[in-house]
Design an enzyme around this catalytic site. Structure first.
Site, PDB file in Angstrom:
ATOM      1  N   LYS A 143      -4.000 -15.622  -4.072  1.00 46.10           N
ATOM      2  CA  LYS A 143      -5.042 -15.525  -5.108  1.00 46.10           C
ATOM      3  C   LYS A 143      -4.372 -15.382  -6.472  1.00 46.10           C
ATOM      4  O   LYS A 143      -3.139 -15.259  -6.550  1.00 46.10           O
ATOM      5  CB  LYS A 143      -5.987 -14.367  -4.829  1.00 46.10           C
ATOM      6  CG  LYS A 143      -5.384 -12.996  -4.984  1.00 46.10           C
ATOM      7  CD  LYS A 143      -6.503 -11.953  -4.857  1.00 46.10           C
ATOM      8  CE  LYS A 143      -6.022 -10.571  -5.214  1.00 46.10           C
ATOM      9  NZ  LYS A 143      -7.107  -9.605  -5.200  1.00 46.10           N
ATOM     10  N   ARG A 170      -8.249   0.985   0.233  1.00 46.74           N
ATOM     11  CA  ARG A 170      -9.282   0.057  -0.224  1.00 46.74           C
ATOM     12  C   ARG A 170      -8.884  -0.708  -1.471  1.00 46.74           C
ATOM     13  O   ARG A 170      -9.724  -1.332  -2.116  1.00 46.74           O
ATOM     14  CB  ARG A 170     -10.540   0.860  -0.584  1.00 46.74           C
ATOM     15  CG  ARG A 170     -11.272   1.391   0.597  1.00 46.74           C
ATOM     16  CD  ARG A 170     -12.409   2.225   0.110  1.00 46.74           C
ATOM     17  NE  ARG A 170     -13.579   2.058   0.947  1.00 46.74           N
ATOM     18  CZ  ARG A 170     -14.697   2.729   0.776  1.00 46.74           C
ATOM     19  NH1 ARG A 170     -14.797   3.597  -0.205  1.00 46.74           N
ATOM     20  NH2 ARG A 170     -15.717   2.530   1.570  1.00 46.74           N
ATOM     21  N   VAL A 171      -7.609  -0.601  -1.838  1.00 45.10           N
ATOM     22  CA  VAL A 171      -7.221  -1.095  -3.160  1.00 45.10           C
ATOM     23  C   VAL A 171      -7.148  -2.616  -3.231  1.00 45.10           C
ATOM     24  O   VAL A 171      -6.748  -3.274  -2.276  1.00 45.10           O
ATOM     25  CB  VAL A 171      -5.877  -0.486  -3.600  1.00 45.10           C
ATOM     26  CG1 VAL A 171      -6.018   0.990  -3.800  1.00 45.10           C
ATOM     27  CG2 VAL A 171      -4.768  -0.800  -2.589  1.00 45.10           C
ATOM     28  N   LYS A 173     -13.736   0.361   7.421  1.00 46.84           N
ATOM     29  CA  LYS A 173     -12.714  -0.420   6.706  1.00 46.84           C
ATOM     30  C   LYS A 173     -12.808  -1.901   7.087  1.00 46.84           C
ATOM     31  O   LYS A 173     -12.779  -2.796   6.234  1.00 46.84           O
ATOM     32  CB  LYS A 173     -11.325   0.127   7.063  1.00 46.84           C
ATOM     33  CG  LYS A 173     -10.183  -0.793   6.755  1.00 46.84           C
ATOM     34  CD  LYS A 173      -9.955  -0.936   5.270  1.00 46.84           C
ATOM     35  CE  LYS A 173      -9.074  -2.113   4.933  1.00 46.84           C
ATOM     36  NZ  LYS A 173      -8.789  -2.229   3.527  1.00 46.84           N
ATOM     37  N   CYS A 218      -5.624  -9.265   4.337  1.00 50.51           N
ATOM     38  CA  CYS A 218      -6.775  -8.394   4.639  1.00 50.51           C
ATOM     39  C   CYS A 218      -7.954  -9.203   5.165  1.00 50.51           C
ATOM     40  O   CYS A 218      -8.290  -9.126   6.345  1.00 50.51           O
ATOM     41  CB  CYS A 218      -7.154  -7.630   3.388  1.00 50.51           C
ATOM     42  SG  CYS A 218      -5.722  -6.825   2.641  1.00 50.51           S
ATOM     43  N   HIS A 255     -31.138 -15.304  -9.674  1.00 49.66           N
ATOM     44  CA  HIS A 255     -32.085 -14.476  -8.926  1.00 49.66           C
ATOM     45  C   HIS A 255     -31.597 -13.028  -8.950  1.00 49.66           C
ATOM     46  O   HIS A 255     -30.400 -12.781  -8.770  1.00 49.66           O
ATOM     47  CB  HIS A 255     -32.168 -14.998  -7.479  1.00 49.66           C
ATOM     48  CG  HIS A 255     -33.223 -14.322  -6.654  1.00 49.66           C
ATOM     49  ND1 HIS A 255     -33.097 -13.023  -6.227  1.00 49.66           N
ATOM     50  CD2 HIS A 255     -34.416 -14.774  -6.201  1.00 49.66           C
ATOM     51  CE1 HIS A 255     -34.173 -12.690  -5.543  1.00 49.66           C
ATOM     52  NE2 HIS A 255     -34.991 -13.742  -5.512  1.00 49.66           N
ATOM     53  N   ILE A 315       0.833  -1.205   0.000  1.00 46.32           N
ATOM     54  CA  ILE A 315       0.000   0.000   0.000  1.00 46.32           C
ATOM     55  C   ILE A 315       0.866   1.253   0.000  1.00 46.32           C
ATOM     56  O   ILE A 315       0.655   2.175  -0.796  1.00 46.32           O
ATOM     57  CB  ILE A 315      -0.926   0.013   1.241  1.00 46.32           C
ATOM     58  CG1 ILE A 315      -1.794  -1.257   1.266  1.00 46.32           C
ATOM     59  CG2 ILE A 315      -1.778   1.283   1.277  1.00 46.32           C
ATOM     60  CD1 ILE A 315      -2.636  -1.492   0.034  1.00 46.32           C
ATOM     61  N   ARG A 347     -16.886  -9.385   2.798  1.00 47.44           N
ATOM     62  CA  ARG A 347     -16.424 -10.317   1.765  1.00 47.44           C
ATOM     63  C   ARG A 347     -16.083 -11.683   2.389  1.00 47.44           C
ATOM     64  O   ARG A 347     -16.413 -12.725   1.842  1.00 47.44           O
ATOM     65  CB  ARG A 347     -15.207  -9.713   1.062  1.00 47.44           C
ATOM     66  CG  ARG A 347     -14.903 -10.330  -0.277  1.00 47.44           C
ATOM     67  CD  ARG A 347     -14.100  -9.371  -1.123  1.00 47.44           C
ATOM     68  NE  ARG A 347     -13.484  -9.995  -2.273  1.00 47.44           N
ATOM     69  CZ  ARG A 347     -14.119 -10.245  -3.420  1.00 47.44           C
ATOM     70  NH1 ARG A 347     -15.389  -9.902  -3.560  1.00 47.44           N
ATOM     71  NH2 ARG A 347     -13.497 -10.814  -4.422  1.00 47.44           N
ATOM     72  N   ARG A 366     -31.575 -10.685  -6.910  1.00 52.46           N
ATOM     73  CA  ARG A 366     -30.937 -10.107  -5.716  1.00 52.46           C
ATOM     74  C   ARG A 366     -29.980 -11.087  -5.030  1.00 52.46           C
ATOM     75  O   ARG A 366     -29.666 -10.923  -3.864  1.00 52.46           O
ATOM     76  CB  ARG A 366     -32.016  -9.622  -4.725  1.00 52.46           C
ATOM     77  CG  ARG A 366     -32.655  -8.300  -5.148  1.00 52.46           C
ATOM     78  CD  ARG A 366     -33.837  -7.908  -4.308  1.00 52.46           C
ATOM     79  NE  ARG A 366     -34.930  -8.852  -4.419  1.00 52.46           N
ATOM     80  CZ  ARG A 366     -35.754  -8.946  -5.462  1.00 52.46           C
ATOM     81  NH1 ARG A 366     -35.616  -8.127  -6.487  1.00 52.46           N
ATOM     82  NH2 ARG A 366     -36.713  -9.834  -5.487  1.00 52.46           N
TER      83      ARG A 366
END
Ligand code: SAJ
Length: 417
Positions: free
Chosen positions: A314, A151-152, A203, A257, A241, A12, A210, A243
């Site tokens: 990831k 927030r990146v 934050k 994170c 669906h 960051i 998530r 929603r």
């Protein structure tokens, strides 16, 4: 333009320092890691991120940035050091405190200190502000203190650094306003100002949101496995669906994170944060399910060889922090399996794909790197002892690698094992 000192040149801090330098500020980048500073002085960096290397070259050539191991006199100090978990799964803010302490001797009246590091709710008001006041600076009058969490998304850092809206928490209204003026020079996203504690918890809840949603699909994976149905099909249908938008199941949640921040909330309100704690538990036990399934797929054969595809937490990043893949690899290795790691984004730990799959009993895909999607698995099968692939990221087309006797399992059809 003001001079800005950015403390902590990691994932960051470094991009932030470079963006500030390219926006007209004179920037001093500070990190206690001497080797890192030497590398940056020579224009080298370890972070793998689009356009970052080129930005470093540009701002260095223009003389807009310099690198140091200690803070230098500036009017703004941005702290972007890590806040890891301690052994009790609580926030270890010692790096933030060390950074703040190193800034204090450089402070002059009207200077601004911004903390970008993720910190527990109440940290600015209850810990950082008293520390500045203990050093003789009345916050909001002599110096300004704000929290502006980053927030990146790793993989899209530069783009999101510039475009994401930001929440700025000020210890006083003047603190928030002073910080907003700094960020508005490069930020194209809307800047919201509020108090510090609101910014801190906001934050934390973003990453928790998530994590909880990933826990839901990971739990659904276990349920579908028990029921003998394909979780991917269920997710695909449910997402029709208007929603519903279920995320992707996988081998667990890693990175610095999502796998860390929810604990900061649990720490402050353990009685109330029940769902959050359970989600953490579900995600952090997902590797066990993958390990057990991998063992089944090699028929519990002693000293079977497993080709582990991906160590990074990831896809398309080289970051292995809190990576479930590392945990899975380690457990399989401790269980006596022979492991060959192939991860083109983590070259220090990787062998070639051919070496990894040679005589292997299983290819275990743990990371969704693009490189793994385009491999010809039916060709790799020819080199293996038993051509079985377990795709825990669901990146290969289902049933798409069936030639040369190659059997493909993913989280949707693993119930068949
Ligand atoms: N993952 C899944 N299934 C999914 C999505 C992700 O298993 O559907 C896994 C990933 O494989 C990885 C982990 O979750 O192991 C986290 O990956 P990520 O891409 O969701 O997030 P990070 O950790 O790379 O970045 C997050 C982002 N937060 C949110 O999206 C709310 C980013 O915006 C934050 O700035 C960053 O945390 C941070 O630094 O706090």
């Amino acid at each position: 333009m003001e001079t800005i000192c950015v403390l902590g040149l990691g994932y960051i801090g470094l991009p932030t320092a470079l963006v500030l330098a390219s926006s007209g500020y004179r920037v001093a980048g500070v990190d206690t890691d001497k080797a890192l500073i030497e590398n940056l002085n020579q224009g080298r960096m370890k972070i793998e991120e689009a356009d970052l290397q080129e930005l470093l070259r540009q701002v260095k050539d223009r003389g807009a940035i310099s690198f140091h191991t200690r803070p230098v006199r500036s009017s703004v100090f941005i702290i972007a050091v890590p806040t890891p978990l301690n052994t009790f799964k609580q926030a270890d803010i010692s790096y933030v405190l060390q950074a703040l302490d190193s800034v204090i001797p450089c402070l002059s009246p009207q200077d601004l200190v911004v903390v970008e590091s993720t910190i527990p709710a109440g940290c600015c008001e209850q810990v950082l502000k008293p520390r500045l006041e203990g050093a003789g600076f009345m916050v909001g009058r002599d110096v300004f203190l704000a929290h502006c969490p980053e927030r990146v998304l790793p993989g899209r850092i530069l783009q999101e650094l510039i475009n994401c809206p930001r929440i700025i928490g000020g210890c006083t209204v003047a603190c928030g306003e002073r910080a907003r003026q700094i960020y508005q020079v490069f930020s194209r996203g809307r800047l919201y100002t509020t108090n510090c504690t609101t910014a801190e918890i906001t934050k934390l809840v973003e990453n928790t949101y998530r994590d909880v949603n990933i826990a839901l699909v990971n739990e659904l994976t276990l349920i579908c496995q028990k029921l003998g149905i394909n979780v991917l099909e269920v997710i695909g249908y449910a997402n029709q669906h208007p929603r519903v938008s279920l995320l992707h199941p996988g081998p667990g949640v890693g990175g610095h994170c999502l796998a860390v921040d929810p604990y900061f909330i649990v720490e402050k309100a353990p009685q109330q944060a029940r769902l959050i704690a359970l989600a953490r538990e579900i995600n952090s036990t997902m590797p066990l399910f993958i390990i057990e399934t991998a063992k089944k797929l090699v028929n519990h054969k002693e000293k079977a060889k497993i080709a582990v595809f991906g160590l990074a937490y990831k896809g398309n990043v080289g970051d292995v922090r809190e990576s479930p893949a590392v945990q899975i690899k380690q457990a399989l290795s401790e269980a006596g399996y022979i492991i060959g790691v192939f991860d083109p984004h983590v070259p220090d730990e990787s062998i070639t794909v051919d070496e990894a799959v040679r005589d292997a009993d299983l290819i275990l895909i743990l990371t969704d790197h693009d490189e793994f999607k385009s491999l010809d698995y039916s060709q790799l099968a020819l080199k293996m002892h038993r051509p079985v692939v377990f795709d825990t990221r669901n990146i290969l087309p289902e049933g798409g690698s069936g030639t040369n006797g190659c059997r493909l399992y993913n989280l949707g059809n693993v119930a068949a094992t």
